[in-house]
Motif scaffolding. Structure first.
Motif, PDB file in Angstrom:
ATOM      1  N   VAL A  83      58.154  18.327 -21.867  1.00  0.00           N
ATOM      2  CA  VAL A  83      57.790  16.918 -21.711  1.00  0.00           C
ATOM      3  C   VAL A  83      58.943  16.189 -21.031  1.00  0.00           C
ATOM      4  CG1 VAL A  83      56.219  16.816 -23.693  1.00  0.00           C
ATOM      5  CG2 VAL A  83      58.644  16.343 -24.016  1.00  0.00           C
ATOM      6  N   VAL A  84      58.629  15.056 -20.452  1.00  0.00           N
ATOM      7  CA  VAL A  84      59.650  14.204 -19.837  1.00  0.00           C
ATOM      8  C   VAL A  84      60.362  13.461 -20.959  1.00  0.00           C
ATOM      9  CG1 VAL A  84      60.054  12.276 -18.268  1.00  0.00           C
ATOM     10  CG2 VAL A  84      58.282  13.974 -17.734  1.00  0.00           C
ATOM     11  N   PRO A  85      61.667  13.594 -21.055  1.00  0.00           N
ATOM     12  CA  PRO A  85      62.400  12.907 -22.131  1.00  0.00           C
ATOM     13  C   PRO A  85      62.186  11.394 -22.080  1.00  0.00           C
ATOM     14  CG  PRO A  85      63.818  14.486 -21.002  1.00  0.00           C
ATOM     15  CD  PRO A  85      62.539  14.399 -20.203  1.00  0.00           C
ATOM     16  N   ASP A  86      62.143  10.803 -23.243  1.00  0.00           N
ATOM     17  CA  ASP A  86      62.036   9.349 -23.417  1.00  0.00           C
ATOM     18  C   ASP A  86      60.726   8.757 -22.919  1.00  0.00           C
ATOM     19  OD1 ASP A  86      64.629   9.238 -24.574  1.00  0.00           O
ATOM     20  OD2 ASP A  86      65.508   9.235 -22.554  1.00  0.00           O
ATOM     21  N   LEU A  87      59.756   9.588 -22.595  1.00  0.00           N
ATOM     22  CA  LEU A  87      58.435   9.110 -22.196  1.00  0.00           C
ATOM     23  C   LEU A  87      57.484   9.366 -23.358  1.00  0.00           C
ATOM     24  CD1 LEU A  87      56.904   7.895 -19.734  1.00  0.00           C
ATOM     25  CD2 LEU A  87      56.281  10.249 -19.120  1.00  0.00           C
ATOM     26  N   PRO A  88      56.788   8.347 -23.853  1.00  0.00           N
ATOM     27  CA  PRO A  88      55.871   8.549 -24.984  1.00  0.00           C
ATOM     28  C   PRO A  88      54.844   9.646 -24.681  1.00  0.00           C
ATOM     29  CG  PRO A  88      56.139   6.211 -24.526  1.00  0.00           C
ATOM     30  CD  PRO A  88      56.795   6.960 -23.392  1.00  0.00           C
ATOM     31  N   LEU A  89      54.449  10.346 -25.716  1.00  0.00           N
ATOM     32  CA  LEU A  89      53.499  11.446 -25.558  1.00  0.00           C
ATOM     33  C   LEU A  89      52.228  11.005 -24.843  1.00  0.00           C
ATOM     34  CD1 LEU A  89      52.792  14.392 -26.084  1.00  0.00           C
ATOM     35  CD2 LEU A  89      51.959  13.710 -28.341  1.00  0.00           C
ATOM     36  N   ALA A  90      51.741   9.832 -25.157  1.00  0.00           N
ATOM     37  CA  ALA A  90      50.504   9.329 -24.541  1.00  0.00           C
ATOM     38  C   ALA A  90      50.643   9.132 -23.035  1.00  0.00           C
ATOM     39  CB  ALA A  90      50.086   8.019 -25.202  1.00  0.00           C
ATOM     40  N   GLU A  91      51.869   9.042 -22.540  1.00  0.00           N
ATOM     41  CA  GLU A  91      52.099   8.818 -21.117  1.00  0.00           C
ATOM     42  C   GLU A  91      52.512  10.094 -20.359  1.00  0.00           C
ATOM     43  OE1 GLU A  91      54.697   5.470 -20.453  1.00  0.00           O
ATOM     44  OE2 GLU A  91      53.844   4.427 -22.185  1.00  0.00           O
ATOM     45  N   GLN A  92      52.612  11.201 -21.064  1.00  0.00           N
ATOM     46  CA  GLN A  92      52.993  12.464 -20.428  1.00  0.00           C
ATOM     47  C   GLN A  92      51.854  12.965 -19.540  1.00  0.00           C
ATOM     48  OE1 GLN A  92      56.001  14.085 -20.740  1.00  0.00           O
ATOM     49  NE2 GLN A  92      56.783  12.552 -22.168  1.00  0.00           N
ATOM     50  N   MET A  93      52.211  13.602 -18.443  1.00  0.00           N
ATOM     51  CA  MET A  93      51.213  14.180 -17.539  1.00  0.00           C
ATOM     52  C   MET A  93      50.903  15.611 -17.986  1.00  0.00           C
ATOM     53  SD  MET A  93      52.568  12.867 -13.828  1.00  0.00           S
ATOM     54  CE  MET A  93      51.299  13.796 -13.005  1.00  0.00           C
ATOM     55  N   PRO A  94      49.619  15.987 -18.011  1.00  0.00           N
ATOM     56  CA  PRO A  94      49.275  17.368 -18.372  1.00  0.00           C
ATOM     57  C   PRO A  94      50.040  18.417 -17.547  1.00  0.00           C
ATOM     58  CG  PRO A  94      47.308  16.048 -18.356  1.00  0.00           C
ATOM     59  CD  PRO A  94      48.427  15.176 -17.807  1.00  0.00           C
ATOM     60  N   GLN A  95      50.256  18.142 -16.269  1.00  0.00           N
ATOM     61  CA  GLN A  95      50.979  19.095 -15.419  1.00  0.00           C
ATOM     62  C   GLN A  95      52.383  19.365 -15.966  1.00  0.00           C
ATOM     63  OE1 GLN A  95      51.609  17.833 -11.392  1.00  0.00           O
ATOM     64  NE2 GLN A  95      52.414  19.820 -10.771  1.00  0.00           N
ATOM     65  N   HIS A  96      53.041  18.343 -16.457  1.00  0.00           N
ATOM     66  CA  HIS A  96      54.375  18.563 -17.032  1.00  0.00           C
ATOM     67  C   HIS A  96      54.286  19.408 -18.299  1.00  0.00           C
ATOM     68  CE1 HIS A  96      55.848  14.647 -14.976  1.00  0.00           C
ATOM     69  NE2 HIS A  96      55.944  15.675 -14.161  1.00  0.00           N
ATOM     70  N   MET A  97      53.284  19.130 -19.109  1.00  0.00           N
ATOM     71  CA  MET A  97      53.160  19.844 -20.376  1.00  0.00           C
ATOM     72  C   MET A  97      52.783  21.306 -20.192  1.00  0.00           C
ATOM     73  SD  MET A  97      51.596  16.975 -22.924  1.00  0.00           S
ATOM     74  CE  MET A  97      50.389  16.221 -21.847  1.00  0.00           C
ATOM     75  N   THR A  98      52.268  21.664 -19.015  1.00  0.00           N
ATOM     76  CA  THR A  98      51.838  23.048 -18.790  1.00  0.00           C
ATOM     77  C   THR A  98      52.758  23.844 -17.867  1.00  0.00           C
ATOM     78  OG1 THR A  98      50.377  22.421 -16.982  1.00  0.00           O
ATOM     79  CG2 THR A  98      49.407  22.538 -19.200  1.00  0.00           C
ATOM     80  N   THR A  99      53.607  23.158 -17.106  1.00  0.00           N
ATOM     81  CA  THR A  99      54.394  23.899 -16.106  1.00  0.00           C
ATOM     82  C   THR A  99      55.878  23.578 -16.088  1.00  0.00           C
ATOM     83  OG1 THR A  99      53.978  22.267 -14.386  1.00  0.00           O
ATOM     84  CG2 THR A  99      52.432  24.114 -14.545  1.00  0.00           C
ATOM     85  N   MET A 100      56.328  22.622 -16.828  1.00  0.00           N
ATOM     86  CA  MET A 100      57.730  22.192 -16.750  1.00  0.00           C
ATOM     87  C   MET A 100      58.670  23.301 -17.176  1.00  0.00           C
ATOM     88  SD  MET A 100      59.443  18.865 -18.461  1.00  0.00           S
ATOM     89  CE  MET A 100      58.713  17.705 -17.343  1.00  0.00           C
TER      90      MET A 100
END
Length: 100
Positions: A83-100
């Motif tokens: 996940v992107v640090p300091d970004l609320p979970l509701a604002e995370q992009m699915p692409q980040h959660m699957t490929t970061m």
């Protein structure tokens, strides 16, 4: 799935587990992308041809997989990749959660 020669067997096995929770990751996304574009994409990769054998309920199961699993008892959540640090979970992009 999508990492070896027994994709259907793996999918059938994990779907049979009633006491497990699964999360969507980059391999599930690759399978879904291949499945939905296989007939219209001229660059379709031959190694993904196995997706032609997916049943409708397999595809529906993959589509329905969550990008996150919340574990309130541990004040935590789980994603496949990151996940992107300091970004609320509701604002995370699915692409980040699957490929970061």
């Amino acid at each position: 799935i999508n990492k070896g020669p027994k994709n259907f067997e793996t999918l059938e096995y994990i779907r049979s587990l009633s006491n497990a929770t699964f999360i969507r990751g980059n391999h599930e996304d690759a399978v879904l992308a291949a499945y939905f574009t296989r007939k219209s994409d001229p660059t379709f990769k031959a190694h993904m041809a196995w997706v032609d054998g997916l049943k409708d309920d397999d595809v529906a199961w993959l589509v329905a997989l969550p990008f996150t699993i919340t574990l309130p008892e541990f004040d935590s959540f789980v994603v496949h990749a990151g996940v992107v640090p300091d970004l609320p979970l509701a604002e995370q992009m699915p692409q980040h959660m699957t490929t970061m």
